[in-house]
Design a protein around this motif. Structure first.
Motif, PDB file in Angstrom:
ATOM      1  N   GLU A 233       0.829  -1.202   0.000  1.00 56.82           N
ATOM      2  CA  GLU A 233       0.000   0.000   0.000  1.00 56.82           C
ATOM      3  C   GLU A 233       0.866   1.257   0.000  1.00 56.82           C
ATOM      4  O   GLU A 233       0.601   2.221  -0.725  1.00 56.82           O
ATOM      5  N   ALA A 234       1.911   1.255   0.825  1.00 57.59           N
ATOM      6  CA  ALA A 234       2.790   2.428   0.911  1.00 57.59           C
ATOM      7  C   ALA A 234       3.507   2.672  -0.411  1.00 57.59           C
ATOM      8  O   ALA A 234       3.625   3.817  -0.873  1.00 57.59           O
ATOM      9  N   ALA A 235       3.981   1.592  -1.044  1.00 57.41           N
ATOM     10  CA  ALA A 235       4.712   1.746  -2.302  1.00 57.41           C
ATOM     11  C   ALA A 235       3.800   2.222  -3.431  1.00 57.41           C
ATOM     12  O   ALA A 235       4.149   3.128  -4.196  1.00 57.41           O
ATOM     13  N   LEU A 236       2.624   1.650  -3.523  1.00 57.67           N
ATOM     14  CA  LEU A 236       1.725   2.001  -4.614  1.00 57.67           C
ATOM     15  C   LEU A 236       1.152   3.407  -4.476  1.00 57.67           C
ATOM     16  O   LEU A 236       0.751   4.016  -5.465  1.00 57.67           O
ATOM     17  N   SER A 237       1.114   3.909  -3.263  1.00 60.85           N
ATOM     18  CA  SER A 237       0.598   5.269  -3.074  1.00 60.85           C
ATOM     19  C   SER A 237       1.456   6.296  -3.810  1.00 60.85           C
ATOM     20  O   SER A 237       0.991   7.390  -4.128  1.00 60.85           O
ATOM     21  N   GLN A 238       2.711   5.948  -4.072  1.00 54.41           N
ATOM     22  CA  GLN A 238       3.619   6.844  -4.779  1.00 54.41           C
ATOM     23  C   GLN A 238       3.777   6.456  -6.255  1.00 54.41           C
ATOM     24  O   GLN A 238       4.510   7.115  -6.990  1.00 54.41           O
ATOM     25  N   THR A 239       3.100   5.382  -6.661  1.00 55.06           N
ATOM     26  CA  THR A 239       3.320   4.837  -7.998  1.00 55.06           C
ATOM     27  C   THR A 239       2.211   5.170  -8.976  1.00 55.06           C
ATOM     28  O   THR A 239       2.461   5.400 -10.157  1.00 55.06           O
ATOM     29  N   THR A 240       0.954   5.195  -8.499  1.00 51.52           N
ATOM     30  CA  THR A 240      -0.161   5.354  -9.423  1.00 51.52           C
ATOM     31  C   THR A 240      -1.333   6.059  -8.759  1.00 51.52           C
ATOM     32  O   THR A 240      -1.508   5.985  -7.533  1.00 51.52           O
ATOM     33  N   ASN A 241      -2.130   6.731  -9.579  1.00 52.61           N
ATOM     34  CA  ASN A 241      -3.396   7.303  -9.118  1.00 52.61           C
ATOM     35  C   ASN A 241      -4.563   6.355  -9.377  1.00 52.61           C
ATOM     36  O   ASN A 241      -5.692   6.646  -9.006  1.00 52.61           O
ATOM     37  N   CYS A 242      -4.266   5.248 -10.030  1.00 54.20           N
ATOM     38  CA  CYS A 242      -5.330   4.336 -10.440  1.00 54.20           C
ATOM     39  C   CYS A 242      -4.977   2.911 -10.036  1.00 54.20           C
ATOM     40  O   CYS A 242      -4.758   2.041 -10.878  1.00 54.20           O
ATOM     41  N   GLN A 243      -4.889   2.678  -8.737  1.00 53.17           N
ATOM     42  CA  GLN A 243      -4.638   1.336  -8.215  1.00 53.17           C
ATOM     43  C   GLN A 243      -5.937   0.543  -8.248  1.00 53.17           C
ATOM     44  O   GLN A 243      -6.950   0.962  -7.697  1.00 53.17           O
ATOM     45  N   GLN A 244      -5.893  -0.613  -8.894  1.00 60.56           N
ATOM     46  CA  GLN A 244      -7.074  -1.459  -9.015  1.00 60.56           C
ATOM     47  C   GLN A 244      -6.817  -2.784  -8.290  1.00 60.56           C
ATOM     48  O   GLN A 244      -6.089  -3.639  -8.780  1.00 60.56           O
ATOM     49  N   ASP A 245      -7.385  -2.906  -7.093  1.00 62.52           N
ATOM     50  CA  ASP A 245      -7.250  -4.134  -6.312  1.00 62.52           C
ATOM     51  C   ASP A 245      -8.305  -5.138  -6.741  1.00 62.52           C
ATOM     52  O   ASP A 245      -9.498  -4.819  -6.779  1.00 62.52           O
ATOM     53  N   MET A 246      -7.871  -6.360  -7.022  1.00 64.88           N
ATOM     54  CA  MET A 246      -8.786  -7.420  -7.443  1.00 64.88           C
ATOM     55  C   MET A 246      -8.554  -8.619  -6.526  1.00 64.88           C
ATOM     56  O   MET A 246      -7.398  -9.021  -6.324  1.00 64.88           O
TER      57      MET A 246
END
Length: 557
Positions: A233-246
């Motif tokens: 979660e911490a890493a992706l918060s800086q990686t994308t504005n469109c995180q899609q959890d499936m």
């Protein structure tokens, strides 16, 4: 399909049989389409413009779905057991198209999303097909994929791996749509490159998820099963504005479940009932082969499956879908509705429509930007559109103002010569109904050897109403399992119309509440166990089936 120069989309709907598929007509149509395309090289750009939705950008989700449906393939090794081809054309059904529209809309809005799903729904294939399709048509995209293990993202010869699927999808596209992709050159480990557009698909696994470059969209596969989700979660918060959890679900003790129930992110529910490849026979087979908790959690999307005291097990709920047809009786009785009132927050207003024992539908809408009066107006509209003369509402809390608003609306209706709708309260915090009467049970005839009374068994009317609903489902489950009504009366059962738009969501919510005993030994119902949201759809159903006065409505007992 074309007049020679202008592309006319082929008929992609129709009565395709997903249970026993015959792909001959699909392949023939693809061959005709490919011949048309290659008759005139200029047609390629016309077709590409169509898929990019250059004429109407609002249709992009549908056009990308068309591209996958027109040219894409998928792979199912289990077909070999049935003497069917394992590599098959992607023939999208409606819920898959809705998911593509959902993801494209989130991408364009630069918003995160959550997809909760039953197992074996093909979402992984759909996610890589969508990624490949976007990279084929749009410049400069970087679409990321992550899973809890590296080998689930990319491992040569491992069909479960996401990038194995992506390479196969690209391999079988017509050369005109590969965007210069060459598998030997452009598909190294954890990477797919699209030379003509400069777009890429990159994969990561385990704790490295989100450590790569910025991503236009980032798909996290099986997000509920990550080993160290907070790192991701911490890493992706800086990686994308469109995180899609499936993900299929794994209880409440993980960020996926907590985000899903927080109400801040739009949730897409992919329930097995929305998959035309699956039916009651398929579900029965899963129930026979798998542990009940696994079925509830991974197939019925029940976040509280492992909790103690589940009030209405998911297996009972599934048995009630079209139970009137399974048991050979026609619903009879009055038609009326029930309203669960929400505020302007994340919860939804929900209105349930009932015909005798048949739940015909549950409609939900947001209360944002509106007030209780608007909600009451909407309830009257539901009655007018469906011929209901009566509805009940949750009179506790926010619903306390419904009576006054309904009276005003009815007065106006009467002045204008419109029939008056009867509106009655349900007070869950109030005393039990018929306190001296024996509690309802699942036994035929409602007899309980211990002769427990309502006043001694239920904390309040809400607990009694939920228990009464539980008993309806339990009786229905037993009758359906036996294959006959037996000693049960149809009016003591419940049937859920299988055509309800939000059937999957309703099924989830009906199995969410738990029950326990208080210090006085009375049943207490917790409709929203820790971390979950209020089950508005199920609350409306509970109100619709609650025991109440009136000789026109059967009471379980």
């Amino acid at each position: 399909m074309a007049d020679g120069s202008v592309f006319i989309p082929p008929d992609r709907g129709g009565a395709f049989n997903y249970i026993t598929p015959d792909y001959t007509a699909v392949y023939n149509e693809r061959m005709r389409r490919l011949e048309w395309l290659r008759e005139d090289p200029a047609r390629l750009e016309t077709l590409r413009a169509y898929y990019r939705a250059e004429d109407d950008p609002s249709q992009l989700g549908d056009r990308i779905a068309d591209f996958i449906n027109d040219w894409g393939i998928t792979f199912d090794p289990r077909n070999a057991d049935l003497d069917q081809p394992t590599m098959i054309p992607f023939v999208l059904f409606e819920r898959q198209r809705e998911w593509i529209r959902y993801i494209v809309r989130k991408w364009k809005a630069r918003e995160p999303g959550i997809t909760e799903k039953s197992r074996d729904m093909g979402i992984s294939w759909l996610a890589v097909a969508l990624g490949c399709s976007l990279c084929v048509f749009f410049d400069g995209l970087n679409i990321g994929y992550g899973s809890r293990l590296v080998e689930y993202v990319d491992k040569i010869g491992f069909p479960k791996a996401l990038f194995y699927k992506a390479r196969a999808f690209m391999r079988y596209l017509p050369a005109e749509f590969r965007a210069g992709f060459d598998e030997k050159r452009d598909a190294p480990h954890m990477l797919l490159k699209f030379p003509a557009t400069g777009s890429t698909m990159a994969g990561e696994g385990g704790d490295n998820i989100g450590r790569g470059d910025r991503a236009s969209i980032y798909f996290v596969d099986e997000a509920a099963h990550l080993e160290r989700p907070m790192l991701v979660e911490a890493a992706l918060s800086q990686t994308t504005n469109c995180q899609q959890d499936m993900s299929s679900v794994k209880g409440m003790d993980n960020p996926f479940a907590q985000k899903r129930h927080a109400g801040k992110i739009e949730v897409f529910t992919f329930h097995w009932r929305q998959d035309p490849r699956k039916d009651d026979a398929w579900y029965a087979k899963q129930c026979d082969e798998l542990d009940a908790v696994v079925v509830a959690q991974e197939i019925d999307i029940n976040y509280t499956a492992s909790a103690t005291g589940i009030l209405i097990p998911s297996e009972w709920v599934q048995a009630a879908v079209n139970a009137h047809e399974k048991l050979g009786f026609a619903p009879t009785g009055r038609r009326f509705g029930a309203l669960d009132v929400a505020d302007e927050g994340v919860d939804l207003n929900a209105f349930a429509r009932r015909y005798g024992v048949l739940l015909e539908d549950v409609t939900a809408w947001s209360g944002k930007g509106a007030d209780i009066f608007n909600t009451v107006e909407r309830a009257f509209m539901e009655c007018d559109e469906n011929g209901l003369e009566e509805w009940y509402y949750d009179a506790d809390g926010l619903g306390a103002g419904v009576r006054g608003d309904a009276r005003v609306i009815n007065a106006t209706r009467e002045e204008n010569g419109v029939w008056v709708c009867r509106v009655e309260p349900f007070r869950g915090s109030g005393p039990v109904f018929q306190p001296e009467k024996q509690i309802p049970t699942a036994l035929a005839g409602g007899r309980d050897k211990k002769e427990r009374l309502n006043k001694d068994f239920f904390q309040n009317a809400k607990a009694q109403a939920w228990w009464s609903l539980r008993v309806r489902f339990q009786r229905t489950f037993r009758a359906v399992k036996a294959g006959a009504l037996g000693d049960y009366e149809p009016d003591d059962l419940i049937s859920l119309d299988g055509g309800m738009t939000e059937l999957g969501k309703l099924c989830l919510e009906l199995s969410q509440p738990t029950f326990s005993l208080n210090t006085a030994g009375k049943v207490v119902v917790d409709k929203a166990p820790e971390g979950t949201r209020s089950p508005n759809h199920a609350d409306a159903v509970m109100i619709a089936y609650a025991p109440r006065k009136g000789n026109w409505l059967n009471y379980l007992g």
